[in-house]
Design a protein around this motif. Structure first.
Motif, PDB file in Angstrom:
ATOM      1  N   ASN A  86     103.117  89.367  41.670  1.00  0.00           N
ATOM      2  CA  ASN A  86     103.326  89.008  40.355  1.00  0.00           C
ATOM      3  C   ASN A  86     104.527  88.109  39.774  1.00  0.00           C
ATOM      4  O   ASN A  86     104.775  88.204  38.888  1.00  0.00           O
ATOM      5  N   LEU A  87     105.646  88.019  41.187  1.00  0.00           N
ATOM      6  CA  LEU A  87     107.118  87.730  40.108  1.00  0.00           C
ATOM      7  C   LEU A  87     106.959  86.176  40.550  1.00  0.00           C
ATOM      8  O   LEU A  87     106.325  85.438  41.090  1.00  0.00           O
ATOM      9  N   GLU A  88     107.783  85.486  39.684  1.00  0.00           N
ATOM     10  CA  GLU A  88     107.616  84.137  39.318  1.00  0.00           C
ATOM     11  C   GLU A  88     108.831  83.633  40.388  1.00  0.00           C
ATOM     12  O   GLU A  88     109.496  84.173  40.428  1.00  0.00           O
ATOM     13  N   VAL A  89     108.573  82.659  40.812  1.00  0.00           N
ATOM     14  CA  VAL A  89     109.033  81.965  41.421  1.00  0.00           C
ATOM     15  C   VAL A  89     109.844  80.915  41.263  1.00  0.00           C
ATOM     16  O   VAL A  89     109.015  80.292  40.563  1.00  0.00           O
ATOM     17  N   GLU A  90     111.566  80.609  41.420  1.00  0.00           N
ATOM     18  CA  GLU A  90     111.699  79.371  40.790  1.00  0.00           C
ATOM     19  C   GLU A  90     111.856  78.057  41.011  1.00  0.00           C
ATOM     20  O   GLU A  90     111.618  78.425  42.561  1.00  0.00           O
ATOM     21  N   LYS A  91     111.084  77.519  40.364  1.00  0.00           N
ATOM     22  CA  LYS A  91     111.256  76.470  40.665  1.00  0.00           C
ATOM     23  C   LYS A  91     112.249  75.098  41.149  1.00  0.00           C
ATOM     24  O   LYS A  91     113.195  75.482  40.894  1.00  0.00           O
ATOM     25  N   VAL A  92     112.335  75.085  42.339  1.00  0.00           N
ATOM     26  CA  VAL A  92     113.287  73.940  42.707  1.00  0.00           C
ATOM     27  C   VAL A  92     113.339  72.787  41.954  1.00  0.00           C
ATOM     28  O   VAL A  92     112.390  72.057  42.628  1.00  0.00           O
ATOM     29  N   ILE A  93     114.192  72.095  41.177  1.00  0.00           N
ATOM     30  CA  ILE A  93     114.019  70.782  40.579  1.00  0.00           C
ATOM     31  C   ILE A  93     114.983  69.964  42.044  1.00  0.00           C
ATOM     32  O   ILE A  93     115.656  69.935  42.026  1.00  0.00           O
ATOM     33  N   ASP A  94     113.716  68.949  41.689  1.00  0.00           N
ATOM     34  CA  ASP A  94     114.148  67.650  42.800  1.00  0.00           C
ATOM     35  C   ASP A  94     115.686  66.338  41.770  1.00  0.00           C
ATOM     36  O   ASP A  94     114.926  66.313  40.523  1.00  0.00           O
ATOM     37  N   VAL A  95     116.426  66.792  42.546  1.00  0.00           N
ATOM     38  CA  VAL A  95     117.984  65.215  41.453  1.00  0.00           C
ATOM     39  C   VAL A  95     117.869  64.679  42.426  1.00  0.00           C
ATOM     40  O   VAL A  95     117.822  65.103  43.496  1.00  0.00           O
ATOM     41  N   PRO A  96     117.665  63.126  41.924  1.00  0.00           N
ATOM     42  CA  PRO A  96     117.625  61.965  42.745  1.00  0.00           C
ATOM     43  C   PRO A  96     118.931  61.636  43.106  1.00  0.00           C
ATOM     44  O   PRO A  96     119.715  61.654  42.508  1.00  0.00           O
ATOM     45  N   VAL A  97     119.299  61.622  44.531  1.00  0.00           N
ATOM     46  CA  VAL A  97     120.149  61.292  45.250  1.00  0.00           C
ATOM     47  C   VAL A  97     119.924  59.202  45.023  1.00  0.00           C
ATOM     48  O   VAL A  97     119.175  59.150  45.993  1.00  0.00           O
ATOM     49  N   GLU A  98     121.548  58.611  44.676  1.00  0.00           N
ATOM     50  CA  GLU A  98     121.568  57.347  45.144  1.00  0.00           C
ATOM     51  C   GLU A  98     121.582  56.745  46.783  1.00  0.00           C
ATOM     52  O   GLU A  98     122.494  58.034  47.425  1.00  0.00           O
ATOM     53  N   LYS A  99     120.443  56.140  47.325  1.00  0.00           N
ATOM     54  CA  LYS A  99     121.261  56.350  48.805  1.00  0.00           C
ATOM     55  C   LYS A  99     122.164  55.545  48.755  1.00  0.00           C
ATOM     56  O   LYS A  99     122.662  53.980  48.387  1.00  0.00           O
ATOM     57  N   ASP A 100     123.241  54.470  49.747  1.00  0.00           N
ATOM     58  CA  ASP A 100     123.823  53.914  49.886  1.00  0.00           C
ATOM     59  C   ASP A 100     123.858  52.799  50.439  1.00  0.00           C
ATOM     60  O   ASP A 100     123.139  53.249  51.984  1.00  0.00           O
ATOM     61  N   THR A 101     123.329  51.598  50.191  1.00  0.00           N
ATOM     62  CA  THR A 101     123.139  50.957  50.980  1.00  0.00           C
ATOM     63  C   THR A 101     123.711  49.580  51.877  1.00  0.00           C
ATOM     64  O   THR A 101     123.782  48.785  52.331  1.00  0.00           O
ATOM     65  N   SER A 102     125.167  49.920  51.799  1.00  0.00           N
ATOM     66  CA  SER A 102     125.874  49.163  52.502  1.00  0.00           C
ATOM     67  C   SER A 102     126.424  49.223  53.900  1.00  0.00           C
ATOM     68  O   SER A 102     126.881  48.364  54.367  1.00  0.00           O
ATOM     69  N   GLY A 103     125.197  50.373  53.763  1.00  0.00           N
ATOM     70  CA  GLY A 103     125.949  50.650  55.462  1.00  0.00           C
ATOM     71  C   GLY A 103     127.257  51.540  55.957  1.00  0.00           C
ATOM     72  O   GLY A 103     127.119  51.600  57.515  1.00  0.00           O
ATOM     73  N   ASP A 104     128.424  51.519  54.943  1.00  0.00           N
ATOM     74  CA  ASP A 104     128.954  51.932  55.110  1.00  0.00           C
ATOM     75  C   ASP A 104     128.964  53.532  55.787  1.00  0.00           C
ATOM     76  O   ASP A 104     128.007  54.898  54.936  1.00  0.00           O
ATOM     77  N   ILE A 105     129.327  54.385  56.491  1.00  0.00           N
ATOM     78  CA  ILE A 105     129.390  55.820  56.347  1.00  0.00           C
ATOM     79  C   ILE A 105     130.222  56.641  55.710  1.00  0.00           C
ATOM     80  O   ILE A 105     131.557  55.782  55.619  1.00  0.00           O
ATOM     81  N   PRO A 106     129.745  56.969  55.219  1.00  0.00           N
ATOM     82  CA  PRO A 106     130.895  58.075  53.501  1.00  0.00           C
ATOM     83  C   PRO A 106     131.284  58.868  54.823  1.00  0.00           C
ATOM     84  O   PRO A 106     131.161  59.943  55.218  1.00  0.00           O
ATOM     85  N   GLU A 107     132.453  58.758  54.709  1.00  0.00           N
ATOM     86  CA  GLU A 107     134.078  59.822  54.910  1.00  0.00           C
ATOM     87  C   GLU A 107     134.438  61.454  54.606  1.00  0.00           C
ATOM     88  O   GLU A 107     133.897  61.306  53.248  1.00  0.00           O
TER      89      GLU A 107
END
Length: 107
Positions: A86-107
């Motif tokens: 009967n316990l309510e489970v907290e919903k996890v909100i999906d936050v959109p993350v922008e993908k880096d399309t430049s091909g560089d690896i973030p440091e």
């Protein structure tokens, strides 16, 4: 309360079984062993009940009464699994993350 009634219920059931097994049938006289004389008394009037039949009747009434009470209590009893379901489970909100399309690896 429920556990105490359950123990009393089991004790009454065992005593009731013992009283039923100890009693003799209506046609358990000497004639019954030879096959005669029992046909008139099996379904006939038994007269006043003795100690064994009265005790068996009282135990049967207590047994059925406890059955009804325990059945009623068990329908309203909440188990640990039901408490957690009967316990309510907290919903996890999906936050959109922008993908880096430049091909560089973030440091």
């Amino acid at each position: 309360m429920y556990e105490i009634l359950l123990v009393v219920y089991l004790i009454v059931a065992i005593i009731l079984i013992g009283f039923v097994l100890i009693q003799q049938g209506k046609g358990a006289g000497m004639g019954a062993s030879f096959g005669s004389g029992s046909s008139n008394t099996v379904f006939g009037a038994s007269g006043a009940g003795n100690f064994m039949t009265r005790t068996t009747a009282i135990l049967a009434i207590v047994f059925f009464g406890l059955s009804l009470v325990l059945g009623n209590l068990s329908t309203n009893k909440v188990t640990a699994d039901q408490k957690f379901s009967n316990l309510e489970v907290e919903k996890v909100i999906d936050v959109p993350v922008e993908k880096d399309t430049s091909g560089d690896i973030p440091e």
